[in-house]
Design a protein around this motif. Structure first.
Motif, PDB file in Angstrom:
ATOM      1  N   SER A  49       0.819  -1.211   0.000  1.00 26.13           N
ATOM      2  CA  SER A  49       0.000   0.000   0.000  1.00 26.13           C
ATOM      3  C   SER A  49       0.857   1.266   0.000  1.00 26.13           C
ATOM      4  O   SER A  49       0.326   2.364   0.015  1.00 26.13           O
ATOM      5  N   GLY A  50       2.167   1.087   0.018  1.00 18.89           N
ATOM      6  CA  GLY A  50       3.045   2.240   0.039  1.00 18.89           C
ATOM      7  C   GLY A  50       3.186   2.863   1.413  1.00 18.89           C
ATOM      8  O   GLY A  50       3.612   4.002   1.548  1.00 18.89           O
ATOM      9  N   LEU A  51       2.819   2.090   2.404  1.00 13.97           N
ATOM     10  CA  LEU A  51       2.882   2.621   3.764  1.00 13.97           C
ATOM     11  C   LEU A  51       3.962   1.926   4.573  1.00 13.97           C
ATOM     12  O   LEU A  51       4.425   0.854   4.220  1.00 13.97           O
ATOM     13  N   TYR A  52       4.338   2.550   5.670  1.00 16.67           N
ATOM     14  CA  TYR A  52       5.283   1.952   6.593  1.00 16.67           C
ATOM     15  C   TYR A  52       4.546   1.675   7.893  1.00 16.67           C
ATOM     16  O   TYR A  52       3.567   2.338   8.216  1.00 16.67           O
ATOM     17  N   ALA A  81       5.116  14.810  20.345  1.00 18.09           N
ATOM     18  CA  ALA A  81       4.633  15.693  19.286  1.00 18.09           C
ATOM     19  C   ALA A  81       5.572  15.800  18.079  1.00 18.09           C
ATOM     20  O   ALA A  81       5.107  15.695  16.941  1.00 18.09           O
ATOM     21  N   PRO A  82       6.847  15.997  18.306  1.00 20.53           N
ATOM     22  CA  PRO A  82       7.732  16.125  17.132  1.00 20.53           C
ATOM     23  C   PRO A  82       7.723  14.865  16.268  1.00 20.53           C
ATOM     24  O   PRO A  82       7.818  14.950  15.035  1.00 20.53           O
ATOM     25  N   THR A  83       7.605  13.736  16.899  1.00 24.31           N
ATOM     26  CA  THR A  83       7.541  12.491  16.140  1.00 24.31           C
ATOM     27  C   THR A  83       6.322  12.502  15.229  1.00 24.31           C
ATOM     28  O   THR A  83       6.400  12.139  14.051  1.00 24.31           O
ATOM     29  N   MET A  84       5.233  12.945  15.794  1.00 21.83           N
ATOM     30  CA  MET A  84       4.012  12.978  15.001  1.00 21.83           C
ATOM     31  C   MET A  84       4.141  13.979  13.862  1.00 21.83           C
ATOM     32  O   MET A  84       3.676  13.731  12.750  1.00 21.83           O
ATOM     33  N   THR A  85       4.761  15.089  14.144  1.00 16.24           N
ATOM     34  CA  THR A  85       4.972  16.077  13.088  1.00 16.24           C
ATOM     35  C   THR A  85       5.704  15.456  11.909  1.00 16.24           C
ATOM     36  O   THR A  85       5.311  15.623  10.751  1.00 16.24           O
ATOM     37  N   ARG A  86       6.761  14.715  12.201  1.00 17.90           N
ATOM     38  CA  ARG A  86       7.525  14.088  11.123  1.00 17.90           C
ATOM     39  C   ARG A  86       6.694  13.060  10.385  1.00 17.90           C
ATOM     40  O   ARG A  86       6.706  12.999   9.156  1.00 17.90           O
ATOM     41  N   THR A  87       6.009  12.247  11.166  1.00 17.46           N
ATOM     42  CA  THR A  87       5.199  11.203  10.547  1.00 17.46           C
ATOM     43  C   THR A  87       4.153  11.812   9.631  1.00 17.46           C
ATOM     44  O   THR A  87       3.975  11.384   8.485  1.00 17.46           O
ATOM     45  N   GLU A  92       2.006  13.243   4.455  1.00 19.03           N
ATOM     46  CA  GLU A  92       1.450  14.291   3.610  1.00 19.03           C
ATOM     47  C   GLU A  92       2.175  14.282   2.267  1.00 19.03           C
ATOM     48  O   GLU A  92       1.555  14.393   1.210  1.00 19.03           O
ATOM     49  N   ALA A  93       3.491  14.114   2.330  1.00 20.44           N
ATOM     50  CA  ALA A  93       4.279  14.044   1.101  1.00 20.44           C
ATOM     51  C   ALA A  93       3.857  12.842   0.263  1.00 20.44           C
ATOM     52  O   ALA A  93       3.882  12.881  -0.966  1.00 20.44           O
ATOM     53  N   GLN A  94       3.461  11.787   0.932  1.00 19.53           N
ATOM     54  CA  GLN A  94       3.025  10.590   0.215  1.00 19.53           C
ATOM     55  C   GLN A  94       1.592  10.723  -0.282  1.00 19.53           C
ATOM     56  O   GLN A  94       1.109   9.885  -1.036  1.00 19.53           O
ATOM     57  N   GLY A  95       0.939  11.753   0.190  1.00 19.04           N
ATOM     58  CA  GLY A  95      -0.412  12.003  -0.296  1.00 19.04           C
ATOM     59  C   GLY A  95      -1.525  11.300   0.446  1.00 19.04           C
ATOM     60  O   GLY A  95      -2.645  11.226  -0.054  1.00 19.04           O
ATOM     61  N   PHE A  96      -1.234  10.820   1.637  1.00 20.29           N
ATOM     62  CA  PHE A  96      -2.271  10.107   2.382  1.00 20.29           C
ATOM     63  C   PHE A  96      -3.086  11.034   3.277  1.00 20.29           C
ATOM     64  O   PHE A  96      -4.252  10.775   3.536  1.00 20.29           O
ATOM     65  N   VAL A  97      -2.448  12.064   3.762  1.00 18.93           N
ATOM     66  CA  VAL A  97      -3.155  12.988   4.638  1.00 18.93           C
ATOM     67  C   VAL A  97      -2.890  14.422   4.201  1.00 18.93           C
ATOM     68  O   VAL A  97      -2.065  14.686   3.330  1.00 18.93           O
ATOM     69  N   GLU A  98      -3.576  15.316   4.848  1.00 18.78           N
ATOM     70  CA  GLU A  98      -3.555  16.722   4.465  1.00 18.78           C
ATOM     71  C   GLU A  98      -3.673  17.536   5.753  1.00 18.78           C
ATOM     72  O   GLU A  98      -4.431  17.185   6.643  1.00 18.78           O
ATOM     73  N   ARG A  99      -2.914  18.604   5.820  1.00 15.09           N
ATOM     74  CA  ARG A  99      -2.996  19.470   6.989  1.00 15.09           C
ATOM     75  C   ARG A  99      -3.839  20.690   6.684  1.00 15.09           C
ATOM     76  O   ARG A  99      -3.689  21.288   5.623  1.00 15.09           O
ATOM     77  N   ALA A 116      -6.765   9.314  -1.290  1.00 12.82           N
ATOM     78  CA  ALA A 116      -5.855   8.167  -1.242  1.00 12.82           C
ATOM     79  C   ALA A 116      -5.804   7.583   0.165  1.00 12.82           C
ATOM     80  O   ALA A 116      -5.753   6.365   0.345  1.00 12.82           O
ATOM     81  N   GLY A 117      -5.833   8.463   1.124  1.00 10.96           N
ATOM     82  CA  GLY A 117      -5.802   7.999   2.505  1.00 10.96           C
ATOM     83  C   GLY A 117      -7.019   7.166   2.830  1.00 10.96           C
ATOM     84  O   GLY A 117      -6.916   6.107   3.447  1.00 10.96           O
ATOM     85  N   ARG A 118      -8.172   7.654   2.384  1.00 15.75           N
ATOM     86  CA  ARG A 118      -9.403   6.912   2.654  1.00 15.75           C
ATOM     87  C   ARG A 118      -9.384   5.564   1.948  1.00 15.75           C
ATOM     88  O   ARG A 118      -9.847   4.563   2.475  1.00 15.75           O
ATOM     89  N   ASN A 119      -8.828   5.575   0.751  1.00 15.60           N
ATOM     90  CA  ASN A 119      -8.768   4.307   0.027  1.00 15.60           C
ATOM     91  C   ASN A 119      -7.865   3.297   0.730  1.00 15.60           C
ATOM     92  O   ASN A 119      -8.082   2.098   0.629  1.00 15.60           O
TER      93      ASN A 119
END
Lengths: 170, 170
Positions: A49-52, A81-87, A92-99, A116-119
């Motif tokens: 799925s292109g995810l980690y 928090a910083p970990t989440m920011t990176r994740t 977002e770069a992969q196109g799964f989520v949006e800020r 794409a994220g929903r899919n």
DNA sequence: GCTTTTAATTAAAGTTTTTAAATTCGGGCA
DNA sequence: TGCCCGAATTTAAAAACTTTAATTAAAAGC
């Protein structure tokens, strides 16, 4: 370290496991190993799925409640928090989520699933399910319920103790 | 607890077993979270000894049987050879272990505990024990045995499935 | 209006992990 | 004896996950 085990099991007698012989001392190792194996398998399943591994939790959390602030996600997933920011940045770069900034409170950055994220939700769910099923092959329903219950209890205990190390109330 | 169901699930096709309490679907998440919390706490406990989580396994394995080859360690700990090389390298730099070529077979690099390494065993054991005890606060003996048994079974199932995905023989 | 607290990000530093390529040594075979 | 293959380790290259500390932006409080 003499309290290892009453009967020296040095005798590496193959893969014979004496059943009820497990002690508390085996827990951290067993948990670590099981989690590592789980992550390895899950990673491979998710790669399609292109995810980690680690990102799946974010997607599932958002699938349940879209538009969560980054901080809430971090707390839910048990990372800082910083970990989440990176994740989130990676995802977002992969196109799964949006800020998107919150309209009411501009300090908040809310995270939303993209199309794409929903899919990917379905794929993640089935990847995780496949992994879970493989992991629990031969388990009874009771085993599974018991296991999940105990794991959640462990998590709760550890997080409680983590915050209040020198805070001896309760 | 049952935070999952508010509006019917995704209506996915396939095996669906809606149980009251925890379901199989909660497993990977619960395991991941528990393991993460465990690692966090263990890391903090271990920091005092100058170790990182992940290194403890190497020390304990060597404490049980000193002078193991790197490859064996990797296999025991469930990581790939290069990972073990790095870990050993770090630990050697930290002075916990020592590499020595095997007299008989020069291809083998055997790993031995140093004095500092041996000393750390006690600390590791008690760090892990403290962690385990915190994690299982409120658990019965039966819970613990059951938990460890199931975790080991999970690990076994996953590793078996991992190796023989398309290559079913031994 | 100024100060403090909250939320997120950036910076800096390290660890873990993997795959693929390179190195070294032991053993088999001609 | 000499060459080539296989086993074990290490190196190299690439990513991801974490954390703490410092920074920026904005809401809340005095």
């Amino acid at each position: 370290m003499g309290k290892k085990n009453k009967d020296g099991k040095k005798g590496k007698s193959g893969k014979k496991k004496d059943h009820g012989d497990y002690t508390l001392a085996d827990l951290s190792l067993a948990l670590t190993q099981a989690a590592r194996s789980m992550r390895t398998v899950l990673t491979r399943n998710l790669t399609a799925s292109g995810l980690y591994a680690g990102q799946d939790g974010v997607i599932l959390a958002l699938a349940e409640s879209d538009g969560l602030p980054a901080g809430t996600l971090a707390q839910k997933l048990g990372v800082k928090a910083p970990t989440m920011t990176r994740t989130i940045g990676r995802m977002e770069a992969q196109g799964f989520v949006e800020r998107r900034p919150d309209a009411g409170d501009a300090r908040l950055t809310k995270v939303y699933l993209t199309e794409a994220g929903r899919n990917s939700v379905t794929e993640i769910t089935s990847s995780a399910a496949a992994c879970d099923e493989l992991a629990t092959r031969g388990f009874s329903e009771k085993d599974i319920r018991s296991l999940v219950r105990l794991l959640k209890a462990i998590d709760g205990n550890l997080q409680a103790g983590d915050h209040s190390e020198d805070d001896g109330e309760f």
